[in-house]
Scaffold this motif. Structure first.
Motif, short mmCIF file in Angstrom:
data_model
loop_
_atom_site.label_atom_id
_atom_site.label_comp_id
_atom_site.label_asym_id
_atom_site.label_seq_id
_atom_site.Cartn_x
_atom_site.Cartn_y
_atom_site.Cartn_z
N TRP A 180 -82.88 -5.66 6.84
CA TRP A 180 -84.27 -6.03 6.60
C TRP A 180 -84.86 -5.28 5.41
CZ3 TRP A 180 -87.49 -9.78 7.69
CH2 TRP A 180 -88.86 -9.60 7.39
N ARG A 181 -85.63 -6.01 4.59
CA ARG A 181 -86.44 -5.43 3.52
C ARG A 181 -87.84 -6.00 3.65
NH1 ARG A 181 -82.89 -8.14 0.59
NH2 ARG A 181 -84.65 -9.11 -0.51
N ASP A 182 -88.84 -5.21 3.38
CA ASP A 182 -90.21 -5.67 3.55
C ASP A 182 -90.61 -6.73 2.53
OD1 ASP A 182 -90.60 -4.08 5.75
OD2 ASP A 182 -91.57 -2.45 4.65
N ASP A 183 -89.82 -6.90 1.48
CA ASP A 183 -90.15 -7.93 0.49
C ASP A 183 -89.44 -9.26 0.76
OD1 ASP A 183 -87.59 -7.15 -0.16
OD2 ASP A 183 -87.97 -6.92 -2.31
N GLU A 185 -89.06 -12.84 1.98
CA GLU A 185 -90.03 -13.90 2.22
C GLU A 185 -89.51 -14.85 3.30
OE1 GLU A 185 -90.97 -17.61 -0.38
OE2 GLU A 185 -92.47 -16.11 -0.96
N PHE A 217 -88.69 -2.50 14.19
CA PHE A 217 -89.86 -2.63 13.33
C PHE A 217 -90.97 -1.67 13.75
CE2 PHE A 217 -88.35 -7.15 12.85
CZ PHE A 217 -88.15 -7.11 11.48
N SER A 218 -91.82 -1.31 12.78
CA SER A 218 -93.08 -0.65 13.09
C SER A 218 -94.11 -1.73 13.44
CB SER A 218 -93.57 0.16 11.90
OG SER A 218 -93.98 -0.70 10.85
N ARG A 220 -96.92 -2.05 12.00
CA ARG A 220 -97.42 -2.55 10.71
C ARG A 220 -96.51 -3.63 10.15
NH1 ARG A 220 -101.98 -2.96 9.21
NH2 ARG A 220 -101.32 -5.08 8.80
N GLN A 221 -95.21 -3.44 10.26
CA GLN A 221 -94.27 -4.43 9.74
C GLN A 221 -94.41 -5.77 10.47
OE1 GLN A 221 -90.77 -1.81 10.16
NE2 GLN A 221 -90.23 -2.39 8.06
N ASP A 224 -97.54 -7.53 9.38
CA ASP A 224 -97.35 -8.10 8.04
C ASP A 224 -96.49 -9.36 8.09
OD1 ASP A 224 -98.92 -6.15 6.92
OD2 ASP A 224 -97.24 -4.92 6.20
N ILE A 225 -95.48 -9.38 8.95
CA ILE A 225 -94.67 -10.59 9.10
C ILE A 225 -95.55 -11.75 9.57
CG2 ILE A 225 -92.85 -11.68 10.48
CD1 ILE A 225 -91.40 -8.97 10.44
N LYS A 228 -97.86 -12.85 6.67
CA LYS A 228 -97.27 -13.35 5.42
C LYS A 228 -96.32 -14.53 5.59
CE LYS A 228 -97.57 -8.79 3.20
NZ LYS A 228 -96.78 -7.66 2.63
#
Length: 267
Positions: A180-183, A185, A217-218, A220-221, A224-225, A228
């Protein structure tokens, strides 16, 4: 008759398909308690005030005296009926087995339904402990029945050989937590259902689950998922809160926060 702007909430307090320990049957009760707490307000991060939004709580389903097969059929029927009254529905589990009939009902309402599944586990077992309705198998059942167009799983960190074979067989798109990467999409063409197992989060953020799996995951993550992901969110579930293991109640509050943000997306 309600308007097309109405959102719905329903509780599925059922955990007879849990394989390790029971407790998630009390999940809806504890999530609602956290949601109603006066320690915060009901405004989501995208600015939607749930107090001003038109939404309806349909209460909890009951399952006394029903077999596992009958429970599955009962949930599918009730969700199908409820979907006639709302534009989007959020279901509170319960163990993850409830997602099979819930998503199946959504797929009949929304052609070409996509599913984003956030979890530590793929839940793809063809047969787990001789229980076809196990919480370890809901997505296997959905894929076998071709009830969904596309399944994308994120946060997975327990991928064993049987489930890897199932994923290949059914063309599941999987992003293991180690990759996993936060960028990244996540984008879906058409209606989208989000299935959120709380053990997808790291136990540092959500310790109140039956199957604790470090390295997730946190909070926050996950927020954000939800914010986004590209697609029209028509339904969601939050499952596997186990109040027996929840200090604080920390995980119930995290679950309520995620419920708020899912409502924000569905609106």
């Amino acid at each position: 008759m309600t308007t097309t702007k109405t959102l719905g909430l329903i509780g599925l307090p059922y955990d007879a398909n849990s394989s390790f320990m029971q407790g998630p049957g009390r999940g809806p009760e504890k999530i609602r308690e956290a949601l109603r707490s006066n320690h915060w307000n009901l405004t989501t991060e995208n600015g939607m005030d749930l107090n001003a939004c038109k939404w309806r709580d349909f209460g909890d389903m009951t399952f006394e005296g029903l077999s596992k097969k009958q429970v599955c059929e009962h949930i599918e029927t009730r969700i199908s009926e409820t979907l006639k009254e709302v534009v989007a529905l959020l279901s509170l589990g319960g163990d993850h087995s409830v997602s099979f009939p819930v998503i199946k009902a959504h797929s009949k309402r929304h052609a070409g339904l996509n599913v984003l599944h956030i979890d530590a586990h793929p839940d793809l077992y063809a047969d787990f402990e001789n229980n076809p309705y196990s919480h370890a198998s809901p997505f296997a059942r959905l894929l076998e029945e071709r009830a969904i167009k596309r399944l994308v799983q994120v946060g997975i960190r327990t991928l064993n050989t049987p489930q890897k074979m199932q994923a290949r067989k059914f063309g599941v798109e999987m992003i293991e937590m180690k990759d996993w990467r936060d960028d990244i999409e996540l984008a879906f063409d058409g209606p989208l259902y989000i299935s959120l197992d709380l053990d997808g989060l790291d136990p540092a953020f959500a310790p109140g689950v039956s199957h604790i799996e470090p390295g997730g995951f946190s909070t926050r993550q996950v927020i954000d998922i939800i914010a986004k992901v590209k697609g029209t969110v028509v339904g969601a579930d939050v499952v596997e809160l186990n109040p027996i293991r929840d200090p604080g109640p920390m995980t119930a509050t995290v679950a309520a926060k995620l419920v708020k943000e899912l409502f924000g997306r569905m609106a």
